[in-house]
Motif scaffolding. Structure first.
Motif, short mmCIF file in Angstrom:
data_model
loop_
_atom_site.label_atom_id
_atom_site.label_comp_id
_atom_site.label_asym_id
_atom_site.label_seq_id
_atom_site.Cartn_x
_atom_site.Cartn_y
_atom_site.Cartn_z
N GLU A 292 87.24 51.12 5.31
CA GLU A 292 87.20 50.73 3.89
C GLU A 292 85.78 50.82 3.34
OE1 GLU A 292 89.70 50.04 1.84
OE2 GLU A 292 91.06 50.57 3.48
N LYS A 293 84.80 50.48 4.16
CA LYS A 293 83.40 50.50 3.73
C LYS A 293 82.92 51.93 3.50
CE LYS A 293 78.76 49.38 5.50
NZ LYS A 293 78.02 48.69 6.59
N TRP A 294 83.13 52.80 4.48
CA TRP A 294 82.50 54.12 4.43
C TRP A 294 83.30 55.14 3.61
CZ3 TRP A 294 77.69 54.00 5.10
CH2 TRP A 294 77.11 53.10 5.99
N LYS A 295 84.58 54.93 3.40
CA LYS A 295 85.30 55.89 2.56
C LYS A 295 84.92 55.71 1.09
CE LYS A 295 89.71 53.47 1.83
NZ LYS A 295 91.16 53.50 2.13
N LYS A 296 84.31 54.59 0.76
CA LYS A 296 83.76 54.40 -0.58
C LYS A 296 82.40 55.07 -0.71
CE LYS A 296 85.99 49.89 -1.24
NZ LYS A 296 85.74 48.42 -1.39
N GLU A 297 81.63 55.07 0.39
CA GLU A 297 80.27 55.60 0.37
C GLU A 297 80.22 57.10 0.62
OE1 GLU A 297 77.60 53.80 -0.35
OE2 GLU A 297 78.69 51.90 -0.52
N PRO B 2 83.20 59.54 1.42
CA PRO B 2 84.60 59.84 1.72
C PRO B 2 84.84 61.22 2.32
CG PRO B 2 84.19 59.94 -0.63
CD PRO B 2 82.96 59.36 -0.02
#
Length: 395
Positions: free
Chosen positions: A226-231, A233
């Motif tokens: 959830e964290k890195w797919k925002k940063e 993707p």
């Protein structure tokens, strides 16, 4: 008008070009201290995927260098990339498997991950304590994070795992060992959760479990996705992470509503799980008659909790990985576990219930509130006692 340079001028130009080439920085160079062994070789490894990070024999060796008598080495074959690239530097004796990474003991680990982004790197390390002593001259922010992560891992290992011995042959200290491993992992997970850089966070994620076993900490994978797919993707490692962190492939998570299952009881009846939940709290306990720590938990933890809190809203639903009905019943009676609900499909390790909740390792448990939502899991001993007391007695 065309001017033809004098031959002496041409010579000076060529000489200057040669000098400039000689003075150009080596992309990655280093020096090993304490080099008492002959025939040491240093390897530059590029993991091709997230699962290849910190994985023995999986990364691609893109360059290698013999360590000279002074301990010096150089790498020239670097990736052609404008983006940050995670690489691993490993030291090994000539003749031994070049892709071997010692991942179990940070004290003697023979490799170190680095982030390379086209700049020259100067490295210093001790040949015998490579990862522990590894330093980078004028390290970038990503490499500073990796060095910090290395220190976090080493300190956590020394605190929770180094020199510890558990009697696991008969399972008597299996839960103690698992708890120590989880404490070690929590330090690495905390680093990954706080990191603002993808590649150091991914190294932390892989160091949590080089064996790629996240059954006990699936929430960590979900949160990292959830964290890195925002940063980032589109990063292939983020896509790989999110595939592994898909809740559909993971054990039931904290915060999930536990699915309603039809359970086959020891009485031969079947019952829907939602119809037998406790008024305040329910412990779903996964156990087996052959599981020593499970049996100990029955006697030392669950029986006292049942006796003290059942009349105040505590329910225990136990599911056994059993194939022999008589052995199952005898074990439950001997432990005093026949006081609460016992269920099993009598299919041993092939138990359908475990497959549906995607669990492979026992002892395991899920603690549900009165609505059937998982509020905690895999708590044992005093930790489980404290949680039950807190939840039952709260207003």
């Amino acid at each position: 008008m065309r001017i033809i340079p004098h031959k002496n001028t041409l010579g000076l130009i060529l000489m200057s070009l040669v000098l400039l080439a000689c003075d150009s920085p080596v992309p990655i160079s280093g020096k090993l201290k304490g080099n008492n062994k002959n025939n040491l070789k240093v390897y530059l490894i590029q993991p091709g995927s997230l699962q290849e990070v910190a994985a023995t024999y999986f990364g691609k060796i893109i360059d290698s260098a013999l360590v000279d008598p002074n301990g010096s080495f150089e790498f020239h074959n670097l990736p052609d990339s404008k983006e940050p690239v995670l690489l691993e530097i490993a030291v090994q004796q000539v003749g031994k498997a070049p892709g071997y990474l010692q991942t179990e003991d940070p004290e003697n680990s023979n490799y170190m991950p680095i982030v390379w982004q086209g700049e020259a790197l100067e490295i210093t390390a001790h040949a015998e304590k490579f990862q522990k002593s590894f330093t980078i001259e004028k390290a970038s922010e990503d490499n500073k994070q990796l060095l910090q992560l290395r220190d976090v891992k080493y300190e956590a290992f020394q605190t929770y795992l180094a020199g510890k011995e558990w009697n696991v042959k008969n399972g008597s200290q299996l839960l103690e060992k698992e708890h120590a491993i989880l404490q070690y992992q929590e330090k690495l997970m905390q680093f990954a959760n706080n990191s603002k850089s993808l590649l150091p966070a991914m190294v932390a994620l892989r160091w949590v479990s080089p064996e790629k076993n996240y059954e006990r900490v699936p929430e960590f994978l979900v949160n990292q996705c959830e964290k890195w797919k925002k940063e980032q993707p589109d990063h292939p490692w983020v896509k790989e992470l999110c595939h592994a962190g898909d809740p559909a492939n993971l054990p039931v998570l904290v915060g999930d509503e536990f699915s309603d299952f039809e359970l086959s009881l020891v009485t031969k009846d079947t019952v829907a799980l939602k119809n037998i939940l406790g008024e305040r709290l329910t412990i779903i306990d996964l156990w087996a008659s052959w599981c020593a720590p499970c049996r100990k938990e029955n006697r030392d933890v669950l029986v006292p909790l049942w006796n003290k809190y059942h009349d105040r809203g505590l329910q225990i639903i136990a599911y056994g990985l059993e194939s022999d009905e008589s052995i199952w019943k005898a074990a439950a009676e001997r432990d005093g576990a026949d006081k609460w609900i016992q269920a099993s499909d009598l299919q041993g390790d092939d138990a359908p219930f475990l497959k549906r909740i995607r669990i492979r390792v026992i002892p395991a448990n899920f603690i549900l509130n009165e609505k059937g939502v998982v509020i905690a899991k895999n708590l044992h001993g005093e930790a489980l006692k404290e949680l039950v007391k807190e939840q039952i007695l709260k207003e």
